[in-house]
Design a protein around this motif. Structure first.
Motif, PDB file in Angstrom:
ATOM      1  N   TRP A  27      41.080 -23.647 -24.606  1.00 20.70           N
ATOM      2  CA  TRP A  27      42.241 -24.106 -23.629  1.00 20.70           C
ATOM      3  C   TRP A  27      41.671 -24.217 -22.199  1.00 20.70           C
ATOM      4  N   VAL A  28      40.622 -23.768 -21.627  1.00 19.58           N
ATOM      5  CA  VAL A  28      40.078 -24.194 -20.518  1.00 19.58           C
ATOM      6  C   VAL A  28      39.738 -25.560 -20.428  1.00 19.58           C
ATOM      7  N   LEU A  29      38.909 -25.909 -21.419  1.00 16.49           N
ATOM      8  CA  LEU A  29      38.316 -27.378 -21.357  1.00 16.49           C
ATOM      9  C   LEU A  29      39.411 -28.225 -21.585  1.00 16.49           C
ATOM     10  N   THR A  30      40.385 -28.021 -22.565  1.00 13.91           N
ATOM     11  CA  THR A  30      41.649 -28.581 -22.419  1.00 13.91           C
ATOM     12  C   THR A  30      42.293 -29.079 -21.079  1.00 13.91           C
ATOM     13  N   ALA A  31      42.460 -27.922 -20.674  1.00 11.80           N
ATOM     14  CA  ALA A  31      43.036 -27.962 -19.120  1.00 11.80           C
ATOM     15  C   ALA A  31      42.341 -28.667 -18.172  1.00 11.80           C
ATOM     16  N   ILE A  32      41.128 -28.710 -18.364  1.00 13.37           N
ATOM     17  CA  ILE A  32      40.169 -29.328 -17.291  1.00 13.37           C
ATOM     18  C   ILE A  32      40.212 -30.917 -17.599  1.00 13.37           C
ATOM     19  N   GLY A  46      48.366 -34.627  -8.446  1.00 14.98           N
ATOM     20  CA  GLY A  46      47.005 -33.698  -8.536  1.00 14.98           C
ATOM     21  C   GLY A  46      46.883 -32.994  -7.343  1.00 14.98           C
ATOM     22  N   ILE A  47      47.042 -33.492  -6.193  1.00 12.86           N
ATOM     23  CA  ILE A  47      47.031 -32.663  -4.820  1.00 12.86           C
ATOM     24  C   ILE A  47      47.921 -31.631  -4.781  1.00 12.86           C
ATOM     25  N   ALA A  48      49.132 -31.871  -5.110  1.00  6.79           N
ATOM     26  CA  ALA A  48      50.280 -30.854  -5.340  1.00  6.79           C
ATOM     27  C   ALA A  48      50.085 -29.703  -6.061  1.00  6.79           C
ATOM     28  N   MET A  49      48.838 -29.944  -7.024  1.00 10.04           N
ATOM     29  CA  MET A  49      48.609 -28.753  -7.911  1.00 10.04           C
ATOM     30  C   MET A  49      47.618 -27.872  -7.324  1.00 10.04           C
ATOM     31  N   GLU A  50      47.144 -27.904  -6.160  1.00  7.30           N
ATOM     32  CA  GLU A  50      46.128 -27.149  -5.339  1.00  7.30           C
ATOM     33  C   GLU A  50      46.647 -25.566  -5.492  1.00  7.30           C
ATOM     34  N   PRO A  51      47.838 -25.245  -5.131  1.00  4.12           N
ATOM     35  CA  PRO A  51      48.234 -23.895  -5.091  1.00  4.12           C
ATOM     36  C   PRO A  51      48.150 -23.195  -6.506  1.00  4.12           C
ATOM     37  N   ILE A  52      48.302 -23.788  -7.593  1.00  6.41           N
ATOM     38  CA  ILE A  52      47.817 -23.425  -8.933  1.00  6.41           C
ATOM     39  C   ILE A  52      46.525 -22.857  -9.048  1.00  6.41           C
ATOM     40  N   GLY A  53      45.587 -23.720  -8.636  1.00  9.34           N
ATOM     41  CA  GLY A  53      44.188 -23.314  -8.896  1.00  9.34           C
ATOM     42  C   GLY A  53      43.682 -22.101  -7.929  1.00  9.34           C
ATOM     43  N   ALA A 216      42.603 -23.461 -14.151  1.00  8.05           N
ATOM     44  CA  ALA A 216      41.460 -24.537 -14.307  1.00  8.05           C
ATOM     45  C   ALA A 216      42.135 -25.986 -14.125  1.00  8.05           C
ATOM     46  N   PHE A 217      43.223 -25.868 -14.821  1.00  5.34           N
ATOM     47  CA  PHE A 217      43.933 -27.356 -14.514  1.00  5.34           C
ATOM     48  C   PHE A 217      44.552 -27.744 -13.122  1.00  5.34           C
ATOM     49  N   GLY A 218      44.970 -26.504 -12.436  1.00  5.05           N
ATOM     50  CA  GLY A 218      45.284 -26.968 -11.119  1.00  5.05           C
ATOM     51  C   GLY A 218      44.242 -27.199 -10.044  1.00  5.05           C
ATOM     52  N   ALA A 219      42.989 -26.416 -10.475  1.00  2.00           N
ATOM     53  CA  ALA A 219      41.868 -26.693  -9.663  1.00  2.00           C
ATOM     54  C   ALA A 219      41.277 -28.114  -9.806  1.00  2.00           C
ATOM     55  N   MET A 220      41.410 -28.494 -11.144  1.00  2.00           N
ATOM     56  CA  MET A 220      40.604 -29.720 -11.364  1.00  2.00           C
ATOM     57  C   MET A 220      41.357 -31.014 -10.859  1.00  2.00           C
ATOM     58  N   MET A 277      33.018 -22.596 -18.917  1.00  4.88           N
ATOM     59  CA  MET A 277      34.094 -23.391 -18.706  1.00  4.88           C
ATOM     60  C   MET A 277      35.213 -22.704 -17.679  1.00  4.88           C
ATOM     61  N   LEU A 278      35.381 -21.618 -17.354  1.00  3.52           N
ATOM     62  CA  LEU A 278      36.011 -20.864 -16.321  1.00  3.52           C
ATOM     63  C   LEU A 278      34.990 -21.531 -15.001  1.00  3.52           C
ATOM     64  N   ILE A 279      33.920 -21.487 -14.712  1.00  4.13           N
ATOM     65  CA  ILE A 279      33.105 -22.021 -13.808  1.00  4.13           C
ATOM     66  C   ILE A 279      33.357 -23.518 -13.539  1.00  4.13           C
ATOM     67  N   LEU A 280      33.129 -24.379 -14.595  1.00  3.40           N
ATOM     68  CA  LEU A 280      33.628 -25.639 -14.325  1.00  3.40           C
ATOM     69  C   LEU A 280      35.026 -26.032 -14.081  1.00  3.40           C
ATOM     70  N   GLY A 281      35.914 -25.286 -14.440  1.00  2.00           N
ATOM     71  CA  GLY A 281      37.381 -25.549 -13.798  1.00  2.00           C
ATOM     72  C   GLY A 281      37.668 -25.102 -12.638  1.00  2.00           C
ATOM     73  N   THR A 282      37.156 -24.145 -11.975  1.00  2.00           N
ATOM     74  CA  THR A 282      37.229 -23.484 -10.699  1.00  2.00           C
ATOM     75  C   THR A 282      36.409 -23.934  -9.738  1.00  2.00           C
ATOM     76  N   SER A 283      34.957 -24.328 -10.085  1.00  2.00           N
ATOM     77  CA  SER A 283      33.887 -24.849  -9.144  1.00  2.00           C
ATOM     78  C   SER A 283      33.451 -23.442  -8.276  1.00  2.00           C
TER      79      SER A 283
END
Length: 492
Positions: A27-32, A46-53, A216-220, A277-283
């Motif tokens: 699910w993390v990979l799918t979200a990415i 995408g920019i508006a998703m920043e608070p989620i990440g 992960a979705f919000g950050a990516m 996957m968690l690291i990849l999504g959140t950097s």
């Protein structure tokens, strides 16, 4: 060796496979992937998703300090010989320095061979500096190489937890653990409380991890929407060189260390796929720290070793950041037509060994360390970091992944150095086989930290363990009974 597995026939059988849709990494990979598409096709969304990440990462960071503190305190307070803890710390610091030097050499060799900065001919005086980059440059210019030594001691007991300063939290935890150990039987109730609180923290962590795909979705989505893909095309060569150099370092250097330990780095990476996957999504590698600690302990590394080496490595063993620093510094030198002799490059490496520690745990630490290095050397214009500022985001994931891998390997190596690594158990755990839980493990399932399926049997935790008579230690012996089950492992 101390940690010898006594699992029966079931220990050699593969763990029951879990449906893909019940595994967190899927699910993390799918979200990415969805985040990349949203940021690419609708940048404003995408920019508006920043608070989620950022909210998810903040929620994870909220637990990092308490988990590191409780784990280190519990590990140190439970050992019989504090000299072993001190020796483990010295071995870890020695390993970290050697690993950092090797990583920096990889970066220096790569950029000297391909010389991607030649021909850029950038004029440092005419480079425009953005407001966000200017703050990092100022922070780096005021960062002295020795400050990481003086800043280890916090101004108060509470400030490090509020600021998320891992180095200072480690310092407090080590002092507290030593004092608790010295209290003997009197401190046993406190140790019991520490162990119970550790279980509570990991249970809270398991709740927060359910939201990992959303974070992960919000950050990516924000990253791609904010920085776009144009930077990838304009400086794709430097990004590719960094990724290839990092991969070669992991396979050649870290892979060789694992081979020396008679382990396979690829099976270890596969075992830690949820964390990757968690690291990849959140950097950032911080959200993956608790999962790494639990999985290494389950793989046969003693709890006190994991508790001391992993958090310390997050500040001192930054292989990915070391590759980035050396490669970026030389690229800026080449791009601004600053010629450096071999001796000057080695001097640059020596300075980076210190400045990289000075920025540990600081937001924008990579750029702060890079600026501090360039300012200290004085021959490479610090304003040149603007040449790579736009693509830094696309290299941060790789830095975090390599840092994380380096810390996993370092912990295994230090455990071997201490003669406490059960390599056979680690080999079978990494291969996905079912093994019995370690005596010190608790029923806060490892998969609850990194998986959305609470009923997984991946780690062999099929049911709460029965408490054997030998584990019914009194509170008086709790801190010193080596074989006893921690207090928070008792079934409530």
């Amino acid at each position: 060796m101390d940690n010898i597995t006594t699992a029966g026939a079931s220990a050699s059988t593969p763990a029951r496979k879990t449906p893909l849709y019940r595994q967190l990494y899927f699910w993390v990979l799918t979200a990415i992937v969805i985040g990349i598409l949203v940021g690419w096709l609708a940048p404003s969304v995408g920019i508006a998703m920043e608070p989620i990440g950022t909210t998810f990462v903040d929620a994870m960071k909220m637990l990092i300090g308490p988990i590191v503190f409780l784990t280190i305190v519990g590990g140190i307070a439970s050992v019989a010989d504090l000299k072993k803890v001190g020796m483990t710390g010295l071995k870890a610091l020695t390993y970290f320095q050697v690993g950092t030097i090797l990583a920096m050499i990889f970066g220096l060799v790569a950029i000297n061979i391909f010389r991607l900065g030649d021909g850029v001919n950038a004029d440092a005086d005419s480079i425009e500096t953005s407001e966000s980059a200017a703050k990092l440059i100022d922070a780096g210019a005021n960062q002295e190489w020795w400050q990481f030594l003086t800043k280890v001691i916090p101004e108060s007991m509470v400030a490090p937890f509020a600021e998320g300063n891992i180095l200072q939290i480690i310092f407090i935890a080590v002092i507290f653990g030593i004092a608790l150990n010295a209290m003997g039987k009197v401190g046993a109730p406190v140790l019991d409380g520490v162990q119970r609180l550790t279980g509570v923290m990991f249970k809270i962590l398991s709740f927060i991890m359910k939201a990992a795909p959303i974070g992960a979705f919000g950050a990516m989505a924000y990253a791609v929407g904010k920085f776009g893909v144009s930077s990838l095309t304009s400086m794709g060569g430097l990004i590719a060189l960094f990724y290839i150099t990092s991969i070669l370092f992991v396979v050649i250097v870290l892979g060789s260390i694992m081979l020396f330990l008679k382990l396979n780095i690829f099976t270890m990476i596969r075992h830690l796929k949820e964390e990757y996957m968690l690291i990849l999504g959140t950097s950032t590698a911080e959200p993956a720290l608790p999962g790494l600690m639990r999985k290494l302990e389950h793989a046969g590394v003693k709890k006190e070793t994991v508790g001391l080496v992993v958090p310390t490595g997050y500040s001192f063993n930054l292989d990915g950041a070391a590759i980035y620093l050396s490669l970026a510094a030389l690229y800026i030198a080449q791009a601004t037509n600053t010629d450096l002799t071999l001796g000057e490059q080695l001097g640059l490496l020596a300075v980076m060994l210190l400045t990289s520690k000075g920025a540990a745990g600081v937001a924008g630490g990579g750029f702060i360390a890079l600026t501090a290095t360039l300012t200290t050397i004085g021959t490479i214009p610090a304003a040149g970091i603007m040449l790579i500022f736009g693509i830094d985001k696309f290299m941060s994931e790789c830095r975090a992944l390599v840092n994380f891998t380096g810390n996993a390997v370092a912990t295994l190596f230090i455990a071997w150095w201490d003669r406490t690594l059960d390599a056979d158990r680690a080999r079978r755990v990494f291969a996905g086989e079912t093994v019995e839980p370690m005596p010190s493990e608790d029923p806060i399932h490892l998969n609850e930290v990194t998986d959305i399926d609470d009923d997984l049997a991946e780690y062999g935790h099929h049911a709460p363990r029965e408490t054997s008579p030998k584990h019914d230690a009194t509170a008086a012996d709790a801190g010193h009974s080596r074989g006893r089950t921690p207090a928070y492992s008792e079934t409530v």
